[in-house]
Write a protein that holds these residues in place. Structure first.
Motif, PDB file in Angstrom:
ATOM      1  N   ALA A   1       0.838  -1.207   0.000  1.00 46.09           N
ATOM      2  CA  ALA A   1       0.000   0.000   0.000  1.00 46.09           C
ATOM      3  C   ALA A   1       0.869   1.252   0.000  1.00 46.09           C
ATOM      4  O   ALA A   1       0.577   2.219  -0.703  1.00 46.09           O
ATOM      5  N   GLY A   2       1.948   1.220   0.762  1.00 48.54           N
ATOM      6  CA  GLY A   2       2.869   2.363   0.809  1.00 48.54           C
ATOM      7  C   GLY A   2       3.541   2.571  -0.534  1.00 48.54           C
ATOM      8  O   GLY A   2       3.609   3.691  -1.054  1.00 48.54           O
ATOM      9  N   MET A   3       4.042   1.463  -1.098  1.00 48.08           N
ATOM     10  CA  MET A   3       4.725   1.562  -2.395  1.00 48.08           C
ATOM     11  C   MET A   3       3.758   2.019  -3.493  1.00 48.08           C
ATOM     12  O   MET A   3       4.151   2.674  -4.439  1.00 48.08           O
ATOM     13  N   ASN A   4       2.508   1.633  -3.332  1.00 51.16           N
ATOM     14  CA  ASN A   4       1.517   1.940  -4.369  1.00 51.16           C
ATOM     15  C   ASN A   4       1.076   3.392  -4.402  1.00 51.16           C
ATOM     16  O   ASN A   4       0.416   3.809  -5.337  1.00 51.16           O
ATOM     17  N   ILE A   5       1.436   4.140  -3.356  1.00 55.24           N
ATOM     18  CA  ILE A   5       1.003   5.546  -3.311  1.00 55.24           C
ATOM     19  C   ILE A   5       1.446   6.270  -4.586  1.00 55.24           C
ATOM     20  O   ILE A   5       0.667   6.960  -5.231  1.00 55.24           O
ATOM     21  N   VAL A   6       2.722   6.062  -4.939  1.00 53.97           N
ATOM     22  CA  VAL A   6       3.241   6.780  -6.108  1.00 53.97           C
ATOM     23  C   VAL A   6       2.559   6.299  -7.388  1.00 53.97           C
ATOM     24  O   VAL A   6       2.265   7.084  -8.283  1.00 53.97           O
ATOM     25  N   LEU A   7       2.285   4.971  -7.431  1.00 52.81           N
ATOM     26  CA  LEU A   7       1.583   4.435  -8.606  1.00 52.81           C
ATOM     27  C   LEU A   7       0.179   5.025  -8.696  1.00 52.81           C
ATOM     28  O   LEU A   7      -0.333   5.311  -9.758  1.00 52.81           O
ATOM     29  N   MET A   8      -0.424   5.198  -7.522  1.00 46.20           N
ATOM     30  CA  MET A   8      -1.777   5.728  -7.480  1.00 46.20           C
ATOM     31  C   MET A   8      -1.795   7.178  -7.957  1.00 46.20           C
ATOM     32  O   MET A   8      -2.664   7.582  -8.730  1.00 46.20           O
ATOM     33  N   ILE A   9      -0.793   7.953  -7.509  1.00 43.37           N
ATOM     34  CA  ILE A   9      -0.749   9.366  -7.922  1.00 43.37           C
ATOM     35  C   ILE A   9      -0.492   9.460  -9.422  1.00 43.37           C
ATOM     36  O   ILE A   9      -1.122  10.246 -10.128  1.00 43.37           O
ATOM     37  N   SER A  10       0.434   8.615  -9.925  1.00 42.91           N
ATOM     38  CA  SER A  10       0.691   8.689 -11.371  1.00 42.91           C
ATOM     39  C   SER A  10      -0.491   8.118 -12.158  1.00 42.91           C
ATOM     40  O   SER A  10      -0.833   8.619 -13.224  1.00 42.91           O
ATOM     41  N   GLY A  11      -1.144   7.085 -11.601  1.00 40.35           N
ATOM     42  CA  GLY A  11      -2.333   6.530 -12.252  1.00 40.35           C
ATOM     43  C   GLY A  11      -3.474   7.517 -12.248  1.00 40.35           C
ATOM     44  O   GLY A  11      -4.329   7.507 -13.134  1.00 40.35           O
ATOM     45  N   ALA A  12      -3.434   8.419 -11.255  1.00 40.43           N
ATOM     46  CA  ALA A  12      -4.514   9.404 -11.139  1.00 40.43           C
ATOM     47  C   ALA A  12      -4.493  10.399 -12.288  1.00 40.43           C
ATOM     48  O   ALA A  12      -5.499  11.052 -12.548  1.00 40.43           O
ATOM     49  N   VAL A  13      -3.350  10.527 -12.993  1.00 41.87           N
ATOM     50  CA  VAL A  13      -3.282  11.484 -14.103  1.00 41.87           C
ATOM     51  C   VAL A  13      -4.385  11.164 -15.120  1.00 41.87           C
ATOM     52  O   VAL A  13      -5.150  12.044 -15.528  1.00 41.87           O
ATOM     53  N   ALA A  14      -4.484   9.871 -15.498  1.00 41.02           N
ATOM     54  CA  ALA A  14      -5.484   9.468 -16.495  1.00 41.02           C
ATOM     55  C   ALA A  14      -6.900   9.633 -15.942  1.00 41.02           C
ATOM     56  O   ALA A  14      -7.790  10.147 -16.627  1.00 41.02           O
ATOM     57  N   VAL A  15      -7.096   9.218 -14.689  1.00 39.94           N
ATOM     58  CA  VAL A  15      -8.443   9.314 -14.090  1.00 39.94           C
ATOM     59  C   VAL A  15      -8.862  10.784 -13.942  1.00 39.94           C
ATOM     60  O   VAL A  15      -9.992  11.160 -14.262  1.00 39.94           O
ATOM     61  N   GLU A  16      -7.932  11.616 -13.493  1.00 39.99           N
ATOM     62  CA  GLU A  16      -8.246  13.041 -13.326  1.00 39.99           C
ATOM     63  C   GLU A  16      -8.571  13.678 -14.667  1.00 39.99           C
ATOM     64  O   GLU A  16      -9.412  14.574 -14.755  1.00 39.99           O
ATOM     65  N   MET A  17      -7.898  13.212 -15.703  1.00 33.24           N
ATOM     66  CA  MET A  17      -8.173  13.746 -17.044  1.00 33.24           C
ATOM     67  C   MET A  17      -9.587  13.392 -17.490  1.00 33.24           C
ATOM     68  O   MET A  17     -10.330  14.229 -17.975  1.00 33.24           O
ATOM     69  N   VAL A  18      -9.940  12.129 -17.317  1.00 28.30           N
ATOM     70  CA  VAL A  18     -11.262  11.684 -17.774  1.00 28.30           C
ATOM     71  C   VAL A  18     -12.371  12.396 -17.001  1.00 28.30           C
ATOM     72  O   VAL A  18     -13.350  12.850 -17.588  1.00 28.30           O
ATOM     73  N   PHE A  19     -12.200  12.517 -15.684  1.00 27.95           N
ATOM     74  CA  PHE A  19     -13.262  13.116 -14.866  1.00 27.95           C
ATOM     75  C   PHE A  19     -13.087  14.625 -14.654  1.00 27.95           C
ATOM     76  O   PHE A  19     -13.850  15.220 -13.900  1.00 27.95           O
ATOM     77  N   ALA A  20     -12.063  15.196 -15.282  1.00 29.83           N
ATOM     78  CA  ALA A  20     -11.737  16.616 -15.072  1.00 29.83           C
ATOM     79  C   ALA A  20     -11.635  16.913 -13.578  1.00 29.83           C
ATOM     80  O   ALA A  20     -12.134  17.921 -13.087  1.00 29.83           O
TER      81      ALA A  20
END
Lengths: 334, 305
Positions: free
Chosen positions: B234-253
């Motif tokens: 879960a700790g290691m995934n934080i960075v993956l989650m933030i970088s993965g959020a780029v696509a999600v944030e784009m789709v949902f503005a």
């Protein structure tokens, strides 16, 4: 400005337009409220909100759901989807952009592109109508880089799609089996498929290119830094006048020019009489066209999804502006 | 323990410093940033004025020194595109990002752990198969695709949730789920395998021999140890989650750091890009430190001193 300074003004700007500034969240939204004393007319819509929604699918879904009234830049598949939506209208004002292909090695006598027959063949090999239908529905082929309505622009008919003639011209130029045309840089991101289709048309007549796909920052830096020398790229002059367009293509962003055209251009810049300027710029455009200096491709547009609440055509006053202006003219049904 | 934390903190500072050098060089060594900022057809005079405005005409070490000095004062320079201080925009976007990543983390961890425990306890049957399929789906689909599907189903068809934007709890649901599903699938599988391993250990057998209830055996004694690899992930995934959020944030503005970074890249706003990356790397280092401290809490065998 004196009271709040530059930073303060950016946070709460004051202008002379039909809407008063209410709120801005940089990169997210801008909110304006109607200025009742606006000189031209009282804006019909009392509150305007501009939301930046990067994903076109989301923009379209928002208009479909009634969360937004107008969604801009509905290109490609979204254009088709929009046309099928019964409750929405689609308006597609033409943009002032003309796509052209810039061949940087045409001034190198050793390059196949130095032969005008080769450049003409490359132009005839492109099916502009299909290119427009697939990638920019609502647009069409163009044969000149100037805009309609510009008194100094000369309009040329779009070159026909004639791959047989293209092959014949290549044979006459000494390339019966075709040749490798160098690196090809289509315009950024969303327009890559447009460029890839051009490369496919060229391949069909024997001109192969190495397609290099670059995102906008890298593409513009390379284009402006002269690093596309030896290659081909798609350019999009945006100035509304032919003079402005040629100025960009001949000066800062130039990769070369023919001495006679350059001399005429220098003469044009010094010429002060309207008639003299018109004659000179007409000659320049004719020479560019005869030599296929650039290959004009298609016009471009900005299809927008218009929701059921919007009355009339919000693009009616200035059809060449990409976006919905003047805002005070936008009306809602209720 | 204290010495360990200090050591890890110093190590983290070094990591952030290395990132700062790398991101600084990445934005300077490539094509001339002035060319990326200037309008097409810009002449040398315009390019020089841009270089002067952003200090790009100084030698690289001097530029870096000025950059890092300002960063230490929480000054990331001026955004080229927005014309505002980058730090101001960053702080404006941070709450939305934290809310999204935090909620996605909560969804993924709570679902992942619960499903993992259920799967470990019931190795066969409908529930187990359903959970396996759910995990498999979450791992198989990219989050932007999930986001699109959710919009199509819950916004366009069912008209239940807002399509995009920010502001209410309802706006948060779809972005957080799109981001969290992938990770919840991983946590489910990891919790299941880790719990199975722990349940077969000697001390758990002893618990059972002592006559403890199943709830106490699993919930109190087994789960705590089984969660160590989950917490690490879960700790290691934080960075993956933030970088993965780029696509999600784009789709949902969704107006978070991911969308800010995306716009920074598109609009050639290198001050914004380097600030967001530096900030995310600092967050990553901090999260790793938190994970290290959590180890000690979860596993009494770990003695850093």
């Amino acid at each position: 400005m004196e009271k709040v300074g530059d930073a303060g003004f950016k946070k709460h700007p004051i202008g002379a337009g039909p809407y008063k500034f209410v709120e801005i969240v940089p990169g997210v939204k801008l909110v304006g409220e109607a200025f009742e004393e606006y000189w031209r007319k009282v804006p019909h819509v009392k509150r305007l909100e501009f939301h930046i929604i990067p994903e076109p699918a989301t923009r379209l879904a928002m208009v479909k759901r009634g969360e937004a009234d107008i969604g801009t830049l509905m290109q490609g598949v979204f254009y088709e989807d929009l046309k099928k939506s019964p409750n929405l209208r689609m308006l597609a004002p033409l943009s002032p952009v003309r796509w052209i292909t810039y061949l940087t090695t045409q001034w190198d006598p050793k390059s196949p592109w130095a032969d005008p027959r080769v450049r003409q063949a490359a132009s005839l090999a492109i099916d502009r109508q299909t290119l427009a239908d697939v990638h920019m529905p609502g647009c069409g082929p163009v044969g000149a880089i100037g805009l309609e309505g510009d008194p100094l622009a000369v309009d040329f008919p779009p070159p026909p799609y004639d791959p047989e003639k293209a092959k014949k011209l290549l044979t006459e130029a000494g390339y019966p089996k075709g040749f490798h045309g160098g690196k090809f840089y289509p315009y950024q991101g969303g327009y890559w498929p447009y460029g890839e289709q051009i490369a496919t048309y060229w391949k069909a007549v024997g001109i192969t290119v190495e397609t290099v796909l670059l995102d906008k920052p890298a593409l513009l830096a390379m284009r402006e830094g002269g690093k596309m020398k030896g290659g081909i790229f798609i350019d999009n002059p945006t100035s509304p006048t032919i003079g402005g367009r040629l100025s960009t293509l001949f000066s800062g962003g130039s990769y070369g020019n023919y001495p006679d055209i350059q001399a005429l251009w220098e003469q044009y810049r010094k010429e002060t009489t309207p008639q003299g300027r018109k004659e000179l710029i007409t000659r320049i455009q004719k020479l560019i066209h005869e030599r296929t200096m650039w290959i004009p491709l298609t016009s471009t547009n900005s299809p927008a999804a218009i929701g059921p609440r919007v009355k009339g055509n919000p693009y009616k006053i200035q059809p060449l502006i990409w976006f919905t202006v003047p805002f005070e003219d936008i009306e809602l049904v209720n | 323990m204290k010495r360990y934390i200090i050591r890890r903190f110093i190590f983290g500072v070094i990591v952030v410093w290395i990132v700062s050098v790398m991101i600084f060089l990445a934005t300077r060594i490539g094509p001339d940033p002035a060319l990326m900022i200037a309008s097409p057809g810009a002449d040398e005079a315009e390019l020089n004025s841009i270089r002067e405005r952003f200090g790009l005409n100084e030698p690289l070490p001097v530029q870096y020194f000025i950059f890092i000095k300002k960063v230490l004062q929480a000054d990331f320079g001026e955004s080229i595109y927005y014309g505002l201080p980058v730090a101001e925009i960053l702080w404006q976007r941070l709450p939305a990002s934290l809310m999204l990543v935090g909620t996605a983390k909560f969804i993924s961890l709570s679902f992942g752990i619960l499903a993992g425990v259920l799967a470990a306890r019931r190795r066969t049957g409908f529930t187990n198969n359903l959970l396996r399929w759910f995990s498999f789906l979450g791992l198989s689909m990219p989050n932007f695709w999930i986001a699109m599907l959710l919009i199509l189903i819950f916004s366009v068809q069912l008209k239940l949730l807002p399509t995009g934007g920010y502001g209410t709890f309802w706006h948060l649901l779809m972005p957080a789920f799109s981001l969290g599903w992938y990770f919840s699938a991983g946590y489910t599988r990891l919790t299941e395998s880790s719990l199975l391993q722990v349940l077969n250990s000697e001390y758990i057998k002893l618990c059972r021999v002592k006559g403890l209830t199943e709830l106490s055996v699993v919930g109190k004694h087994a789960l705590k140890n089984a969660l160590i690899p989950v917490v690490t992930l879960a700790g290691m995934n934080i960075v993956l989650m933030i970088s993965g959020a780029v696509a999600v944030e784009m789709v949902f503005a969704w107006p978070g750091l991911g969308l800010l970074m995306y716009h920074g890249a598109i609009y050639r706003d290198f001050n914004v890009v380097q600030a967001v990356i530096l900030f995310i790397s600092a967050m990553m280092v901090f999260m790793n430190l938190v994970v290290d401290i959590l180890y000690a809490y979860l596993d009494p065998r770990i003695r850093y001193d």
